[in-house]
Design a protein around this motif. Structure first.
Motif, PDB file in Angstrom:
ATOM      1  N   GLN A 323       0.758  -0.818  -0.098  1.00 44.15           N
ATOM      2  CA  GLN A 323       0.030   0.223   0.738  1.00 44.15           C
ATOM      3  C   GLN A 323       0.716   1.280   0.202  1.00 44.15           C
ATOM      4  OE1 GLN A 323      -2.741   0.025   3.510  1.00 44.15           O
ATOM      5  NE2 GLN A 323      -4.127  -1.916   2.762  1.00 44.15           N
ATOM      6  N   VAL A 324       1.884   1.263   0.852  1.00 42.65           N
ATOM      7  CA  VAL A 324       3.088   1.920   0.544  1.00 42.65           C
ATOM      8  C   VAL A 324       3.032   2.984  -0.454  1.00 42.65           C
ATOM      9  CG1 VAL A 324       4.994   3.365   1.444  1.00 42.65           C
ATOM     10  CG2 VAL A 324       3.213   2.235   3.130  1.00 42.65           C
ATOM     11  N   MET A 325       4.006   1.804  -1.314  1.00 39.94           N
ATOM     12  CA  MET A 325       4.309   1.144  -2.921  1.00 39.94           C
ATOM     13  C   MET A 325       3.632   2.170  -3.670  1.00 39.94           C
ATOM     14  SD  MET A 325       7.131   0.576  -2.191  1.00 39.94           S
ATOM     15  CE  MET A 325       7.958   1.192  -4.249  1.00 39.94           C
ATOM     16  N   VAL A 326       2.236   1.685  -3.712  1.00 43.17           N
ATOM     17  CA  VAL A 326       1.050   2.748  -4.275  1.00 43.17           C
ATOM     18  C   VAL A 326       1.451   3.558  -4.503  1.00 43.17           C
ATOM     19  CG1 VAL A 326      -1.311   2.329  -4.575  1.00 43.17           C
ATOM     20  CG2 VAL A 326      -0.121   0.204  -4.607  1.00 43.17           C
ATOM     21  N   LEU A 327       0.849   4.323  -3.387  1.00 39.48           N
ATOM     22  CA  LEU A 327       1.155   5.544  -2.640  1.00 39.48           C
ATOM     23  C   LEU A 327       2.398   6.135  -3.546  1.00 39.48           C
ATOM     24  CD1 LEU A 327      -0.627   6.108   0.330  1.00 39.48           C
ATOM     25  CD2 LEU A 327      -1.789   6.217  -1.482  1.00 39.48           C
ATOM     26  N   LEU A 328       2.864   5.624  -3.113  1.00 45.69           N
ATOM     27  CA  LEU A 328       4.872   6.262  -3.169  1.00 45.69           C
ATOM     28  C   LEU A 328       4.787   6.331  -5.051  1.00 45.69           C
ATOM     29  CD1 LEU A 328       7.864   4.853  -1.478  1.00 45.69           C
ATOM     30  CD2 LEU A 328       7.447   7.295  -1.613  1.00 45.69           C
ATOM     31  N   GLU A 329       3.834   5.674  -5.453  1.00 49.92           N
ATOM     32  CA  GLU A 329       3.741   5.919  -7.315  1.00 49.92           C
ATOM     33  C   GLU A 329       3.311   6.477  -7.510  1.00 49.92           C
ATOM     34  OE1 GLU A 329       3.281   1.781  -9.781  1.00 49.92           O
ATOM     35  OE2 GLU A 329       5.371   1.789  -9.510  1.00 49.92           O
ATOM     36  N   LEU A 330       2.009   6.829  -6.938  1.00 52.27           N
ATOM     37  CA  LEU A 330       0.139   7.734  -7.215  1.00 52.27           C
ATOM     38  C   LEU A 330       1.528   9.478  -6.907  1.00 52.27           C
ATOM     39  CD1 LEU A 330      -1.888   7.621  -8.415  1.00 52.27           C
ATOM     40  CD2 LEU A 330      -3.093   7.565  -5.795  1.00 52.27           C
ATOM     41  N   GLY A 331       2.206   9.293  -5.854  1.00 54.64           N
ATOM     42  CA  GLY A 331       2.759  10.356  -6.047  1.00 54.64           C
ATOM     43  C   GLY A 331       3.987  10.826  -6.861  1.00 54.64           C
ATOM     44  N   LEU A 332       4.910  10.329  -6.979  1.00 55.70           N
ATOM     45  CA  LEU A 332       5.168  10.353  -8.438  1.00 55.70           C
ATOM     46  C   LEU A 332       4.867  10.805  -9.980  1.00 55.70           C
ATOM     47  CD1 LEU A 332       8.262   7.272  -8.354  1.00 55.70           C
ATOM     48  CD2 LEU A 332       8.687  10.092  -7.813  1.00 55.70           C
ATOM     49  N   GLU A 333       3.789  10.719  -9.763  1.00 53.51           N
ATOM     50  CA  GLU A 333       2.443  10.785 -11.406  1.00 53.51           C
ATOM     51  C   GLU A 333       1.769  11.741 -10.768  1.00 53.51           C
ATOM     52  OE1 GLU A 333      -0.541   8.170 -11.775  1.00 53.51           O
ATOM     53  OE2 GLU A 333       1.152   5.945 -11.776  1.00 53.51           O
ATOM     54  N   SER A 334       1.836  12.310  -9.854  1.00 54.34           N
ATOM     55  CA  SER A 334       1.169  13.453  -9.013  1.00 54.34           C
ATOM     56  C   SER A 334       1.966  14.715  -9.798  1.00 54.34           C
ATOM     57  CB  SER A 334       0.575  13.873  -7.571  1.00 54.34           C
ATOM     58  OG  SER A 334       0.342  15.039  -7.481  1.00 54.34           O
ATOM     59  N   ALA A 335       3.230  14.496  -9.257  1.00 55.11           N
ATOM     60  CA  ALA A 335       4.280  15.216  -8.952  1.00 55.11           C
ATOM     61  C   ALA A 335       4.482  15.626 -11.157  1.00 55.11           C
ATOM     62  CB  ALA A 335       5.927  15.449  -8.423  1.00 55.11           C
ATOM     63  N   ALA A 336       4.724  14.798 -11.228  1.00 56.09           N
ATOM     64  CA  ALA A 336       4.967  14.904 -13.417  1.00 56.09           C
ATOM     65  C   ALA A 336       4.386  15.488 -13.295  1.00 56.09           C
ATOM     66  CB  ALA A 336       4.893  13.919 -13.169  1.00 56.09           C
ATOM     67  N   GLN A 337       2.704  15.365 -12.851  1.00 49.88           N
ATOM     68  CA  GLN A 337       1.886  15.614 -13.835  1.00 49.88           C
ATOM     69  C   GLN A 337       1.206  17.143 -13.442  1.00 49.88           C
ATOM     70  OE1 GLN A 337      -0.838  12.867 -14.649  1.00 49.88           O
ATOM     71  NE2 GLN A 337       0.024  11.864 -15.229  1.00 49.88           N
ATOM     72  N   GLN A 338       1.656  17.406 -12.065  1.00 46.53           N
ATOM     73  CA  GLN A 338       1.297  18.242 -11.066  1.00 46.53           C
ATOM     74  C   GLN A 338      -0.331  19.029 -10.601  1.00 46.53           C
ATOM     75  OE1 GLN A 338       3.162  22.177 -12.804  1.00 46.53           O
ATOM     76  NE2 GLN A 338       4.909  21.662 -12.434  1.00 46.53           N
ATOM     77  N   SER A 339      -0.820  17.301 -11.089  1.00 46.36           N
ATOM     78  CA  SER A 339      -2.259  17.452 -10.231  1.00 46.36           C
ATOM     79  C   SER A 339      -2.425  16.372  -9.398  1.00 46.36           C
ATOM     80  CB  SER A 339      -2.670  16.877 -12.015  1.00 46.36           C
ATOM     81  OG  SER A 339      -2.399  15.963 -11.614  1.00 46.36           O
ATOM     82  N   TRP A 340      -4.009  16.571  -9.034  1.00 46.76           N
ATOM     83  CA  TRP A 340      -4.417  16.049  -7.980  1.00 46.76           C
ATOM     84  C   TRP A 340      -4.885  14.407  -8.732  1.00 46.76           C
ATOM     85  CZ3 TRP A 340      -5.004  15.906  -2.563  1.00 46.76           C
ATOM     86  CH2 TRP A 340      -4.545  17.057  -1.778  1.00 46.76           C
ATOM     87  N   LYS A 341      -4.384  13.135  -7.851  1.00 48.10           N
ATOM     88  CA  LYS A 341      -5.090  11.508  -8.226  1.00 48.10           C
ATOM     89  C   LYS A 341      -4.936  10.650  -7.190  1.00 48.10           C
ATOM     90  CE  LYS A 341      -2.844  10.372 -11.126  1.00 48.10           C
ATOM     91  NZ  LYS A 341      -2.636  10.847 -12.794  1.00 48.10           N
ATOM     92  N   THR A 342      -6.188  10.726  -8.145  1.00 49.02           N
ATOM     93  CA  THR A 342      -7.619   9.233  -7.849  1.00 49.02           C
ATOM     94  C   THR A 342      -7.184   8.242  -6.727  1.00 49.02           C
ATOM     95  OG1 THR A 342      -9.096  10.610  -8.153  1.00 49.02           O
ATOM     96  CG2 THR A 342      -9.516   8.561  -7.292  1.00 49.02           C
ATOM     97  N   VAL A 343      -7.065   8.093  -5.431  1.00 44.17           N
ATOM     98  CA  VAL A 343      -6.278   6.787  -4.831  1.00 44.17           C
ATOM     99  C   VAL A 343      -7.094   5.331  -4.975  1.00 44.17           C
ATOM    100  CG1 VAL A 343      -5.374   5.622  -3.129  1.00 44.17           C
ATOM    101  CG2 VAL A 343      -5.485   7.430  -3.129  1.00 44.17           C
ATOM    102  N   MET A 344      -7.288   4.721  -6.029  1.00 44.78           N
ATOM    103  CA  MET A 344      -8.569   3.639  -6.467  1.00 44.78           C
ATOM    104  C   MET A 344      -8.308   2.942  -4.836  1.00 44.78           C
ATOM    105  SD  MET A 344      -8.278   3.579  -9.270  1.00 44.78           S
ATOM    106  CE  MET A 344      -9.473   2.092  -9.581  1.00 44.78           C
ATOM    107  N   GLN A 345      -9.995   2.638  -4.952  1.00 45.96           N
ATOM    108  CA  GLN A 345     -10.193   2.265  -3.572  1.00 45.96           C
ATOM    109  C   GLN A 345     -10.856   0.751  -3.750  1.00 45.96           C
ATOM    110  OE1 GLN A 345      -9.870   3.341  -0.229  1.00 45.96           O
ATOM    111  NE2 GLN A 345      -8.836   5.368  -1.196  1.00 45.96           N
ATOM    112  N   PRO A 346     -11.323  -0.345  -2.920  1.00 42.94           N
ATOM    113  CA  PRO A 346     -10.159  -0.319  -1.964  1.00 42.94           C
ATOM    114  C   PRO A 346      -9.102  -0.533  -1.852  1.00 42.94           C
ATOM    115  CG  PRO A 346     -11.507  -2.140  -1.955  1.00 42.94           C
ATOM    116  CD  PRO A 346     -11.294  -1.831  -3.054  1.00 42.94           C
ATOM    117  N   LEU A 347      -7.464   0.225  -1.336  1.00 49.01           N
ATOM    118  CA  LEU A 347      -6.286   0.135  -1.417  1.00 49.01           C
ATOM    119  C   LEU A 347      -5.841  -1.232  -0.556  1.00 49.01           C
ATOM    120  CD1 LEU A 347      -3.730   1.089  -3.197  1.00 49.01           C
ATOM    121  CD2 LEU A 347      -3.225   2.385  -0.879  1.00 49.01           C
ATOM    122  N   ALA A 348      -6.388  -2.218  -0.533  1.00 54.43           N
ATOM    123  CA  ALA A 348      -6.152  -3.458  -0.220  1.00 54.43           C
ATOM    124  C   ALA A 348      -5.341  -4.535  -0.919  1.00 54.43           C
ATOM    125  CB  ALA A 348      -7.059  -3.866   1.034  1.00 54.43           C
TER     126      ALA A 348
END
Length: 348
Positions: A323-348
């Motif tokens: 789960q931590v890795m998913v958010l780390l990677e999603l953060g990289l996408e957000s930083a690259a695109q300078q935008s909010w990224k939706t977290v796919m639910q449920p994250l499990a």
């Protein structure tokens, strides 16, 4: 606790292996550090005279009779080494971050489950004194409904050092170094967010990797900020928490890392005691000191020991670290695109 010994092999004797893993393994009852793989055997022998030293991880996996392999090597080697250790029939602990990519973490979790082996990730800061204090405070409910949670991990390290953590290679930089700690703590407290946004930057002179980040996590009823910087000489609060019933602030970092770096060892007097209490201000009251809990990183390896020998719960399950890795990677996408990224639910 079982009467049996958990026999351990350690891959890597750099900063993480020498400062954290080796001392904690040695200090944990029922655990025996048997072997270390390192390209600097003289350094290992000076610190651990009784262990067997192997020149490479591969030779330790094939030439030692250990139950558990601890991987404390550069981040981009975590996935292949963990995969090889699981194939060799070993239980595995991986230093954080779990891997460089979330899909690699998922593959390892599935491999361990299929093999019936323990796979755990060293999210040791679940046993920080200040985080344990925050967990206790929130469980008590004194702050009411938490509406704003801010977690900073700021240091003053203005000089860029020649080491892989500060290089341009995959998995380097502050987001992959401190981000896993802060994300894991947020997940333990609040679960998965609905969305996140990350900004990261390389601000020091000569920096090759990010040394500053600011992450925002959106929840239905609260906002969470995770922040870290290598250029903060006068640090603000480590935690600032605001709720419908009051506020809590806490300055200073957990003392265990500095104690380990200075040669201290778990079990010594005052180990893990945070001398800086938090400040609690409840609505209609005067501010009071809120005493801290005592931290103890050996709780992690005691949990690993009991999970392997006695069938107890994994102290940091691989799926939680994924789960931590998913958010780390999603953060990289957000930083690259300078935008909010939706977290796919449920994250499990």
């Amino acid at each position: 606790m079982s009467d049996r010994l958990l026999r351990v092999g350690l891959l890597g004797f750099g900063y993480a292996g020498a400062t954290f893993h080796a001392p904690l393994l040695v200090a944990t009852p029922g655990v025996k550090l048997m072997a270390v793989a390192s390209s600097r055997p003289e350094l290992v022998r000076s610190a651990l005279s009784e262990v067997r030293v192997f020149p490479s991880p591969e030779e330790l996996l094939t030439g030692s009779d250990v139950d558990l392999v601890v991987i404390a090597t550069p981040n981009d080697s975590h996935f292949p080494l963990a995969r090889a250790a699981l194939l060799a029939g070993k239980h595995v602990v991986v230093d954080k971050p779990f891997t460089v990519r979330a899909d690699e973490a998922g593959q390892l979790a599935a491999q361990a489950e299929q093999a019936g082996l323990l796979l755990s990730v060293f999210h040791n800061r679940r046993w920080d004194a200040d985080f344990l204090t925050v967990q206790k405070l929130l469980a008590e409910g004194a702050l009411g409904r938490v509406t704003h949670f801010e977690s900073h991990f700021d240091r003053y390290r203005p000089q860029v050092r020649e080491r892989w953590r500060e290089s341009a290679q995959a998995g380097a930089g502050l987001w992959y170094d401190l981000g896993p700690h802060l994300l894991d703590q947020a997940l333990r407290l609040f679960g998965a967010p609905l969305a996140m946004m990350l900004e990261r930057a390389a601000l020091r002179d000569g920096a090759q990797a990010d040394d500053w980040f600011h992450a925002q996590l959106r929840y239905a009823d609260k906002r969470v900020i995770l922040h870290a910087s290598a250029l903060v000489a006068d640090a603000g609060p480590r935690f600032a928490i605001h709720g419908t019933g009051g506020s809590f602030t806490k300055y200073g970092l957990d003392p265990q890392e500095d104690a380990l770096k200075a040669g201290g060892r778990p079990g010594q007097a005052e180990w893990g005691r945070d001398a800086t209490p938090g400040r609690l201000l409840l609505a209609g009251s005067e501010p009071v000191e809120y005493p801290g809990e005592t931290g103890d990183y050996t709780c992690y390896y005691a949990g690993v020991r009991d999970a392997i020998l006695d069938g107890a719960a994994n102290p940091v399950a691989a799926r939680e670290a994924w789960q931590v890795m998913v958010l780390l990677e999603l953060g990289l996408e957000s930083a690259a695109q300078q935008s909010w990224k939706t977290v796919m639910q449920p994250l499990a």
